[in-house]
Write a protein that holds these residues in place. Structure first.
Motif, PDB file in Angstrom:
ATOM      1  N   GLU A 173     -11.365   6.182   6.920  1.00  0.00           N
ATOM      2  CA  GLU A 173     -11.984   5.059   7.576  1.00  0.00           C
ATOM      3  C   GLU A 173     -12.400   4.538   6.466  1.00  0.00           C
ATOM      4  N   LYS A 174     -12.957   5.566   5.370  1.00  0.00           N
ATOM      5  CA  LYS A 174     -14.910   5.089   4.739  1.00  0.00           C
ATOM      6  C   LYS A 174     -13.727   5.028   3.440  1.00  0.00           C
ATOM      7  N   LEU A 175     -12.668   5.074   3.272  1.00  0.00           N
ATOM      8  CA  LEU A 175     -11.737   4.273   2.329  1.00  0.00           C
ATOM      9  C   LEU A 175     -13.089   3.155   1.463  1.00  0.00           C
ATOM     10  N   GLU A 176     -13.136   2.915   0.397  1.00  0.00           N
ATOM     11  CA  GLU A 176     -13.479   1.714  -0.740  1.00  0.00           C
ATOM     12  C   GLU A 176     -12.296   1.736  -1.539  1.00  0.00           C
ATOM     13  N   THR A 177     -12.081   2.485  -2.159  1.00  0.00           N
ATOM     14  CA  THR A 177     -11.695   1.963  -3.406  1.00  0.00           C
ATOM     15  C   THR A 177     -10.132   2.502  -3.515  1.00  0.00           C
ATOM     16  N   LEU A 178      -8.854   2.276  -3.322  1.00  0.00           N
ATOM     17  CA  LEU A 178      -7.725   2.968  -3.063  1.00  0.00           C
ATOM     18  C   LEU A 178      -6.755   2.109  -5.064  1.00  0.00           C
ATOM     19  N   ASN A 179      -6.571   2.552  -5.910  1.00  0.00           N
ATOM     20  CA  ASN A 179      -6.038   2.705  -6.726  1.00  0.00           C
ATOM     21  C   ASN A 179      -4.363   2.536  -6.758  1.00  0.00           C
ATOM     22  N   LEU A 180      -3.041   2.719  -7.055  1.00  0.00           N
ATOM     23  CA  LEU A 180      -2.033   3.297  -6.458  1.00  0.00           C
ATOM     24  C   LEU A 180      -1.475   2.296  -6.963  1.00  0.00           C
ATOM     25  N   GLU A 181      -2.067   1.327  -8.707  1.00  0.00           N
ATOM     26  CA  GLU A 181      -1.314   0.353  -9.799  1.00  0.00           C
ATOM     27  C   GLU A 181      -0.333   1.363 -10.745  1.00  0.00           C
ATOM     28  N   ASP A 182       0.173   1.345 -10.897  1.00  0.00           N
ATOM     29  CA  ASP A 182       1.221   1.899 -12.310  1.00  0.00           C
ATOM     30  C   ASP A 182       2.303   3.208 -11.894  1.00  0.00           C
ATOM     31  N   ASN A 183       2.322   2.605 -10.764  1.00  0.00           N
ATOM     32  CA  ASN A 183       3.572   3.443  -9.970  1.00  0.00           C
ATOM     33  C   ASN A 183       5.071   2.716  -9.705  1.00  0.00           C
ATOM     34  N   HIS A 184       5.184   3.584  -8.514  1.00  0.00           N
ATOM     35  CA  HIS A 184       6.998   3.067  -9.032  1.00  0.00           C
ATOM     36  C   HIS A 184       6.891   2.374  -7.317  1.00  0.00           C
ATOM     37  N   LEU A 185       6.527   1.923  -6.127  1.00  0.00           N
ATOM     38  CA  LEU A 185       5.932   1.956  -5.289  1.00  0.00           C
ATOM     39  C   LEU A 185       6.895   1.114  -4.774  1.00  0.00           C
ATOM     40  N   THR A 186       8.416   0.695  -4.018  1.00  0.00           N
ATOM     41  CA  THR A 186       8.353  -0.770  -3.628  1.00  0.00           C
ATOM     42  C   THR A 186       8.386  -0.210  -1.853  1.00  0.00           C
ATOM     43  N   GLY A 187       7.516  -0.117  -0.883  1.00  0.00           N
ATOM     44  CA  GLY A 187       6.949  -0.498  -0.036  1.00  0.00           C
ATOM     45  C   GLY A 187       5.295   0.013   0.364  1.00  0.00           C
ATOM     46  N   LEU A 188       4.364  -0.824   1.257  1.00  0.00           N
ATOM     47  CA  LEU A 188       3.085  -0.046   1.743  1.00  0.00           C
ATOM     48  C   LEU A 188       3.092   0.204   2.827  1.00  0.00           C
ATOM     49  N   PRO A 189       2.298   1.222   3.148  1.00  0.00           N
ATOM     50  CA  PRO A 189       2.367   1.280   5.121  1.00  0.00           C
ATOM     51  C   PRO A 189       1.755   0.228   6.124  1.00  0.00           C
ATOM     52  N   LYS A 190       2.073   0.085   6.641  1.00  0.00           N
ATOM     53  CA  LYS A 190       1.040  -1.065   7.510  1.00  0.00           C
ATOM     54  C   LYS A 190      -0.055  -0.037   7.967  1.00  0.00           C
ATOM     55  N   ARG A 191      -0.042   0.861   7.692  1.00  0.00           N
ATOM     56  CA  ARG A 191      -1.755   1.788   8.197  1.00  0.00           C
ATOM     57  C   ARG A 191      -2.598   1.358   7.481  1.00  0.00           C
ATOM     58  N   ILE A 192      -2.366   0.267   6.099  1.00  0.00           N
ATOM     59  CA  ILE A 192      -3.476   0.191   5.501  1.00  0.00           C
ATOM     60  C   ILE A 192      -4.952  -0.522   5.613  1.00  0.00           C
ATOM     61  N   VAL A 193      -3.920  -0.980   6.699  1.00  0.00           N
ATOM     62  CA  VAL A 193      -4.754  -2.635   7.055  1.00  0.00           C
ATOM     63  C   VAL A 193      -5.473  -1.857   7.815  1.00  0.00           C
ATOM     64  N   GLN A 194      -5.834  -0.852   8.533  1.00  0.00           N
ATOM     65  CA  GLN A 194      -6.584  -0.260   9.409  1.00  0.00           C
ATOM     66  C   GLN A 194      -7.764  -0.064   8.844  1.00  0.00           C
TER      67      GLN A 194
END
Length: 300
Positions: A173-194
């Motif tokens: 809940e306190k996360l301010e920076t999430l850096n996932l650049e330059d990976n092989h992601l094909t999708g994201l979990p909906k919970r990030i929007v929380q």
């Protein structure tokens, strides 16, 4: 304490460091370590540990013993995964694990006990305080996912080999920076929007074909979002520029422009309310492993 550029290996690192009971910070950049010396895990007082630019192939599960750790630097090593015991680091605010070879993030279901210490030639006697705190963690700490790192503010996982991210990150809940650049992601979990306090959501250069949510409708303080280098529609890619414009309007105090920008973005992707209504279970909740078999109880 600064010990960078000393050609230290896990075998040449002084065992006497286990006695540095008041050490707060340890910098070991640019040495030759393939794993972390076990004596470091005896330094419970550590708040900052930097192991950037070594040759780390594994991070031992005993890292979970460093319960006072606030910042952990693992950048530019050879790690392919991270131990589930990271979930024990409830004070951790900053985790740098970029430029590794990480393919998957840890998932935990059920109780996660303290890891066993590796025996040494002259094992020290644990103080009553240390033993008591270890027992308390063993029986009271009950993380369900990676997201139980409740103090985490900055998470850097860019330039790895991740294909997916556990939904538990949405519980940071306190996360301010999430850096996932330059990976092989094909999708994201909906919970990030929380994550309402998210300021930087960096997703460029992955294999994303869509986003499951509109972060602008939830993370009202979002300053930057990168989306280029994915397989997204032009409408979704436009959110990158829109985020910057809304952030600039917010900075200048132009509330009307902020409202108009958010309103304009609402037709592009589902809003937080729409995502919440779906109540979709994330994949990591299906993991029935309680962690006991791998981790074991606290040793003597």
């Amino acid at each position: 304490m600064y010990l960078e550029d000393n050609k230290l290996t896990e075998n040449s690192f002084p065992e006497s460091f286990r006695n540095c009971k008041s050490l707060k910070g340890l910098t070991l950049h640019r040495n030759l370590m393939r794993t972390v010396p076990q004596c470091i895990f005896r330094i419970e007082s550590l708040e900052e540990l930097y192991l950037n630019e070594n040759r780390l192939e594994t991070l031992p599960k005993e890292v979970g013993l460093l319960v006072n750790l606030v910042e952990l630097g693992l950048e530019n090593n050879r790690l392919v995964d991270l131990p589930r015991t990271l979930g024990l680091l409830k004070k951790l605010k900053i985790l740098h694990a970029e430029r590794n070879r990480i393919e998957e993030l840890p998932k935990v279901r059920g109780r996660l006990p303290m890891p066993r210490r590796t025996p040494s030639p002259t094992p020290p006697v644990l103080s009553d305080k240390h033993a008591a705190s270890s027992i308390a963690l063993t029986h009271q700490f009950n993380p369900k996912t990676f997201g139980k790192m409740s103090s985490l503010k900055q998470l850097f996982l860019n330039e790895n080999k991740l294909k997916k991210v556990p939904g538990g990150i949405g519980k940071c809940e306190k996360l301010e920076t999430l850096n996932l650049e330059d990976n092989h992601l094909t999708g994201l979990p909906k919970r990030i929007v929380q994550i309402e306090g998210l300021k930087y959501l960096l997703l460029a250069n992955n294999n994303l074909e869509s986003l499951p949510f509109n972060p602008l409708t939830r993370a009202k303080g979002l300053r930057r979002m990168t989306l280029t280098g994915n397989q997204l529609s032009k409408e979704v890619l436009a959110l990158e520029k829109m985020t910057a414009e809304i952030a600039a309007a917010r900075e200048s105090g132009d509330d009307d422009a902020v409202r108009e920008g958010i309103q304009a973005s609402m037709g592009v992707l589902p809003t937080f309310a729409e995502v919440k209504e779906e109540e979709e279970e994330e994949e990591d909740d299906d993991d029935d492993d309680d962690g006991y078999g791998e981790l074991g109880a606290m040793g003597k």
